[in-house]
Design an enzyme around this catalytic site. Structure first.
Site, PDB file in Angstrom:
ATOM      1  N   SER A 100       0.824  -1.201   0.000  1.00 35.04           N
ATOM      2  CA  SER A 100       0.000   0.000   0.000  1.00 35.04           C
ATOM      3  C   SER A 100       0.868   1.264   0.000  1.00 35.04           C
ATOM      4  O   SER A 100       1.723   1.414  -0.855  1.00 35.04           O
ATOM      5  CB  SER A 100      -0.966  -0.038   1.190  1.00 35.04           C
ATOM      6  OG  SER A 100      -1.948   0.949   1.087  1.00 35.04           O
ATOM      7  N   ASP A 242      -2.973   5.963  -4.199  1.00 39.10           N
ATOM      8  CA  ASP A 242      -1.822   5.339  -3.551  1.00 39.10           C
ATOM      9  C   ASP A 242      -1.337   4.183  -4.436  1.00 39.10           C
ATOM     10  O   ASP A 242      -1.924   3.922  -5.489  1.00 39.10           O
ATOM     11  CB  ASP A 242      -2.167   4.912  -2.121  1.00 39.10           C
ATOM     12  CG  ASP A 242      -3.215   3.807  -2.054  1.00 39.10           C
ATOM     13  OD1 ASP A 242      -3.894   3.567  -3.065  1.00 39.10           O
ATOM     14  OD2 ASP A 242      -3.352   3.173  -0.987  1.00 39.10           O
ATOM     15  N   ASP A 244      -1.486   0.943  -4.556  1.00 30.94           N
ATOM     16  CA  ASP A 244      -2.379  -0.148  -4.979  1.00 30.94           C
ATOM     17  C   ASP A 244      -3.765   0.368  -5.344  1.00 30.94           C
ATOM     18  O   ASP A 244      -4.693  -0.420  -5.564  1.00 30.94           O
ATOM     19  CB  ASP A 244      -2.467  -1.240  -3.909  1.00 30.94           C
ATOM     20  CG  ASP A 244      -3.080  -0.761  -2.600  1.00 30.94           C
ATOM     21  OD1 ASP A 244      -2.852   0.405  -2.220  1.00 30.94           O
ATOM     22  OD2 ASP A 244      -3.789  -1.550  -1.935  1.00 30.94           O
ATOM     23  N   ASP A 246      -6.334   1.807  -3.998  1.00 29.60           N
ATOM     24  CA  ASP A 246      -7.613   1.657  -3.286  1.00 29.60           C
ATOM     25  C   ASP A 246      -8.041   2.974  -2.639  1.00 29.60           C
ATOM     26  O   ASP A 246      -9.224   3.186  -2.386  1.00 29.60           O
ATOM     27  CB  ASP A 246      -7.569   0.511  -2.260  1.00 29.60           C
ATOM     28  CG  ASP A 246      -6.545   0.703  -1.154  1.00 29.60           C
ATOM     29  OD1 ASP A 246      -5.664   1.581  -1.272  1.00 29.60           O
ATOM     30  OD2 ASP A 246      -6.617  -0.041  -0.150  1.00 29.60           O
TER      31      ASP A 246
END
Length: 448
Positions: A100, A242, A244, A246
């Site tokens: 993340s 960010d 990833d 999400d």
């Protein structure tokens, strides 16, 4: 010598520093444990763009194939893409290789169950127990699993998101969109979606190599270049994701970050203008979303902090929308997980329908400011301090679902003791930053 601080095993999965604690052996063993827990079956695998991703992926593949799993490899994609595809393929589970917003040297495994949500606390504990006991299924040569690549995963995800907006209406608006994908998974996905929506893009940090050009958490202090880009290119809006993809942060047309809390607030306002439904948010999420929901006659349910807790609450209460104030929009019609693409699509739809600028939309919403701080106390004194706070505020509205939250007329403060450090995390919200900071300091003095 390995630094134990560089390995975190939590309800979110296993996270560590590559070259230190996150070794190929550890990755292999955790993946064998997960494959054993699933009893084989179909597993969706995706990763963000970190340079360590291929190494981690090969260790994961070895563990899953050894456990007899049928792996469907999406390769680079967003975390919510894997969640969605687990449901599409009726898979036994999924793994996302991503740390993340952590720095580039970190990587991690996030485990997904057959419902397309992250493992529950009980489920992840079962996997950890299998890992610790090294109690793995190791298939014979004739019962090994398999690996198949699937190159339509991104398209499947984006098409599902776009089913909930009017593509032609957004196209007619001819939005100019500034974009910062921090060289993460959004780099290969967001342009695909914006092209389908007829948007003109002005983008930075779009090389999917995982070398982050700035601290990758999408908070205002890390988005100065995007703010400048919005102003210099006269963009209608700016989006930041960010690694990833999400979480979503938004910049208005004047080049001002609206704040992560208002990503969710804008989406809640739009959806509730269309349809009645319940809203589920955690105890530390801004009151802005709650005020919007109440104004529109919708019920609000608060949960413990953490995406898994919000998702559990959304499933239980059949929520229309939910999320967290870190730019995490959860729209169950697409996914029971944070999804920046849902946020982008619904915000553009809101602007297209109302013909309002983002700053005009935000100006119409309740105004609050959040301040986050912490107080260092010994483990023994933390319990005493929290008991003292409850006594001092016994006549105020107190919620002890997750730490202590005290609601006042125009403000609130939320105290949570850390499980791993001798600190109490303090979040305060009020109409102004000064008032929120003063409230946090007042609570600190009362605890000392």
């Amino acid at each position: 010598m390995k630094n134990p601080e560089n390995l975190k095993v939590t309800v979110s999965g296993v996270r560590g520093v590559v070259g230190d604690t996150l070794t190929p052996e550890l990755i292999l063993n955790f993946t064998q444990a997960f494959g054993t827990y699933l009893k084989g079956g179909k597993v969706i695998l995706g990763r963000d763009t970190r340079p360590t991703g291929p190494m981690v992926k090969h260790a994961v593949l070895a563990g899953l194939v050894s456990a007899g799993c049928e792996v469907i490899d999406i390769d680079i994609c967003a975390t919510p893409t894997v969640l969605m595809l687990v449901k599409k393929f009726k898979a036994a589970g999924g793994i996302i290789i991503t740390a993340s917003h952590n720095p580039v040297q970190w990587n991690a495994l996030k485990f997904v169950n057959s419902s397309g949500v992250f493992l529950t606390e009980t489920q992840i504990q079962t996997v950890i127990n299998l890992y610790e006991k090294k109690d793995f299924v190791i298939s014979g040569w004739d019962k090994l699993g398999s690996v198949k690549s699937y190159d339509k995963g991104i398209e499947d995800h984006i098409n599902k998101v776009l089913a909930y907006v009017d593509i032609n209406k957004i196209k007619k608006s001819k939005f100019k969109v500034a974009l910062d994908c921090v060289n993460g998974a959004g780099s290969v996905m967001t342009p695909f979606m914006l092209n389908k929506l007829g948007c003109k893009m002005e983008a930075i940090n779009m090389t999917p190599d995982g070398i982050f050009p700035h601290t990758p958490e999408p908070v205002p202090e890390n988005l100065k270049d995007l703010c400048k880009l919005v102003k210099s290119k006269k963009a209608d809006i700016g989006f930041a994701q960010d690694p990833d993809a999400d979480r979503l942060a938004i910049i208005d047309e004047l080049g001002n970050p609206i704040g992560e809390e208002y990503t969710l607030a804008v989406v809640v306002d739009y959806l509730l203008s269309k349809k009645k439904g319940k809203v589920v948010i955690n105890l530390s999420t801004s009151r802005a979303s709650e005020d919007i929901a109440k104004k529109r006659g919708a019920e609000v349910i608060r949960t413990k902090v953490g995406e898994a807790n919000v998702v559990e609450g959304m499933i239980k209460h059949n929520a229309l929308i939910g999320g967290e104030g870190n730019g995490g929009v959860i729209f169950p019609s697409v996914n029971f997980g944070r999804d920046s693409f849902v946020g982008i699509a619904l915000v553009l739809q809101y602007m297209a329908e109302t013909k309002k600028t983002l700053s005009e939309i935000v100006a119409s919403l309740p105004k609050y400011k959040i301040v986050k701080t912490k107080l260092t106390l010994s483990k023994e004194k933390i319990e005493q301090a929290l008991t003292k706070i409850k006594e001092i505020h016994k006549n105020d509205k107190i919620n002890t679902l997750d730490g202590i939250k005290i609601d006042f007329e125009n403000s609130w403060v939320h105290l949570r003791a850390s499980n791993t450090e001798p600190i109490v995390r303090i979040v305060g919200e009020a109409p102004t930053t000064e008032e929120a900071a003063a409230l946090c300091e007042k609570i600190k003095r009362e605890m000392e």
